[in-house]
Write an enzyme that holds these catalytic residues in place. Structure first.
Site, PDB file in Angstrom:
ATOM      1  N   LYS A 143     -11.984  -3.748  -5.024  1.00 56.90           N
ATOM      2  CA  LYS A 143     -11.312  -5.122  -4.801  1.00 56.90           C
ATOM      3  C   LYS A 143     -12.170  -5.873  -3.899  1.00 56.90           C
ATOM      4  CE  LYS A 143      -6.741  -3.280  -3.893  1.00 56.90           C
ATOM      5  NZ  LYS A 143      -6.413  -2.079  -4.755  1.00 56.90           N
ATOM      6  N   LYS A 192       3.419   2.257  -8.243  1.00 54.35           N
ATOM      7  CA  LYS A 192       3.311   2.669  -7.097  1.00 54.35           C
ATOM      8  C   LYS A 192       4.201   3.801  -6.620  1.00 54.35           C
ATOM      9  CE  LYS A 192       1.062  -1.346  -5.118  1.00 54.35           C
ATOM     10  NZ  LYS A 192      -0.156  -0.849  -4.609  1.00 54.35           N
TER      11      LYS A 192
HETATM   12  O1  LIG Z   1      -3.997  -2.758  -8.837  1.00 53.16           O
HETATM   13  C1  LIG Z   1      -3.478  -3.518  -9.475  1.00 53.16           C
HETATM   14  O2  LIG Z   1      -2.948  -3.814 -10.379  1.00 53.16           O
HETATM   15  C2  LIG Z   1      -3.229  -4.625  -8.261  1.00 53.16           C
HETATM   16  C3  LIG Z   1      -3.702  -4.298  -6.989  1.00 53.16           C
HETATM   17  C4  LIG Z   1      -2.854  -3.661  -6.223  1.00 53.16           C
HETATM   18  O3  LIG Z   1      -1.930  -2.936  -6.621  1.00 53.16           O
HETATM   19  C5  LIG Z   1      -2.791  -3.821  -4.814  1.00 53.16           C
HETATM   20  C6  LIG Z   1      -2.724  -4.939  -4.351  1.00 53.16           C
HETATM   21  C7  LIG Z   1      -2.903  -5.499  -2.737  1.00 53.16           C
HETATM   22  C8  LIG Z   1      -3.082  -4.361  -1.790  1.00 53.16           C
HETATM   23  C9  LIG Z   1      -2.906  -3.152  -2.693  1.00 53.16           C
HETATM   24  C10 LIG Z   1      -3.051  -3.047  -3.797  1.00 53.16           C
HETATM   25  C11 LIG Z   1      -3.045  -1.440  -4.230  1.00 53.16           C
HETATM   26  O4  LIG Z   1      -3.750  -1.013  -5.146  1.00 53.16           O
HETATM   27  O5  LIG Z   1      -2.503  -0.576  -3.808  1.00 53.16           O
END
Ligand SMILES: O=C(O)CCC(=O)c1ccccc1C(=O)O
Length: 348
Positions: free
Chosen positions: A256, A149
């Protein structure tokens, strides 16, 4: 048939940094169906601040669903178009009730423990030293795909990615980044070009959702493949889904199920994407193991060879104990037992 629901707070082992702030707890809701001596469980993984169904009437909607459970899955799914996480909870609970075991929704080589699902190792936001430590741990643990991230301090994040690339080539480690909308449209293209020099796999949501023209322009010109994530939230109608895909033409979409209407809502996106040659993968969204299990079993059946985003089960101290385990970069269904104590104590 009897239906009931209860809310539950998942506690993070350590506060997890996202673009929506630092999370300490994650609220969720369980749905239970009972008929004779059979039970069915589902999870309505409402995500406050992110879901389209983060509405003040959410719980009264769940109550309404429980009182109208006799309408059946199809009618309830339609009646809850504005509540994608309730749609998903209902899909799970009805399937769970119909199965021999309430946690085996899709019998498969995955549930038999014979095959794992490749997943990306998730690196949470934080200061650079913390992110670097997480990357080393993921590589050590056998992940060959890592998702970072980004969007806090772009220059430092670039340095970190470059450092990883000096030790590991593209064929050693696939690197994905998730900007969660952090870039402004006017700076985004420059950032994408700089990221592309590091041989990344893709970037999720470089700019905020809802800017279709700007996103379409980026997707047409970017040297780094773009994946839409938040962009899909709140678009329930099939024609609207097709219109978004056609207008933006992203390289990938990310599904998702809790945020986009469960299996059915996700399947509609996949069908639309495949018509246009758009790739996709599936991720969890901080559900408990009840929802994660449902997503994982469904995902396995889709036979998509790309790493999926299903590594979120071990984040909580008080998760529902389940056979799910991450090992060597894959999610496995082990021979550990489910522990329903928490679910039973919730008076569902
Ligand atoms: O992509 C993944 O590995 C897990 C999911 C994840 O990062 C996520 C989980 C909850 C809310 C937002 C996000 C996201 O992709 O930003």
């Amino acid at each position: 048939m009897k239906a009931s629901y209860a809310s539950y707070l998942l506690d993070f082992k350590r506060p997890s940094g996202t673009s929506r702030g630092v999370l300490h707890q994650k609220e969720t809701f369980f749905l239970k169906l009972e008929e004779g001596d059979k039970v069915g469980y589902g999870e309505c993984g409402l995500f406050r601040g992110l879901s389209a169904d983060d509405r003040t009437d959410y719980e009264s909607r769940l109550q309404w669903v429980c009182e109208h459970i006799h309408l059946g899955l199809e009618a309830l799914w339609e009646a809850n178009r504005a509540y994608p996480s309730i749609q998903f909870g209902l899909e799970q609970a009805f399937l769970s009730l119909a199965r021999e075991s309430p946690f085996v929704l899709f019998p498969s080589a995955f549930v038999n423990g014979e095959a794992g699902i490749p997943i990306n190792g998730l690196v949470w936001m934080g200061d650079i030293a913390f992110m670097e430590k997480q990357i080393a741990e993921k590589i050590e643990a056998g992940f060959s795909c890592i998702k970072l991230k980004i969007g806090v301090d772009f220059e430092k994040e670039l340095d970190l990615l470059a450092k990883v690339r000096r030790s590991f080539s593209k064929s050693d480690i696939e690197l994905r980044v998730d900007a969660n909308g952090a870039f402004t449209p006017d700076l985004a293209m420059d950032n994408l070009k700089r990221l592309a020099e590091l041989d990344l796999h893709s970037i999720e949501q470089p700019i905020k959702q809802g800017q279709w023209d700007a996103m379409a322009h980026l997707c047409a010109e970017t040297p780094l493949p773009i994946a839409l994530d938040e962009e899909l939230i709140g678009i329930g109608d099939v024609t609207e889904k097709q219109k978004l895909l056609q207008t933006i033409q992203p390289h990938y979409i990310i599904l998702k199920p809790s945020l986009i209407g469960g299996f059915k809502g996700s399947t509609e996106w996949i069908q639309g994407a495949e018509k246009l040659g758009i790739g996709w993968w599936v991720t969890s969204a901080l559900e408990s193991n009840v929802g994660l299990n449902a997503i994982a079993q469904w995902t396995f059946g889709l036979h998509n060879p790309m790493p999926q985003g299903l590594g979120t089960g071990a984040l909580f101290t008080n998760n529902i104990q389940a056979p799910l385990a991450v090992e060597k970069g894959k999610l496995w269904y082990t021979d550990l037992m489910w522990n329903r104590k928490i679910l039973d104590n919730l008076c569902l």
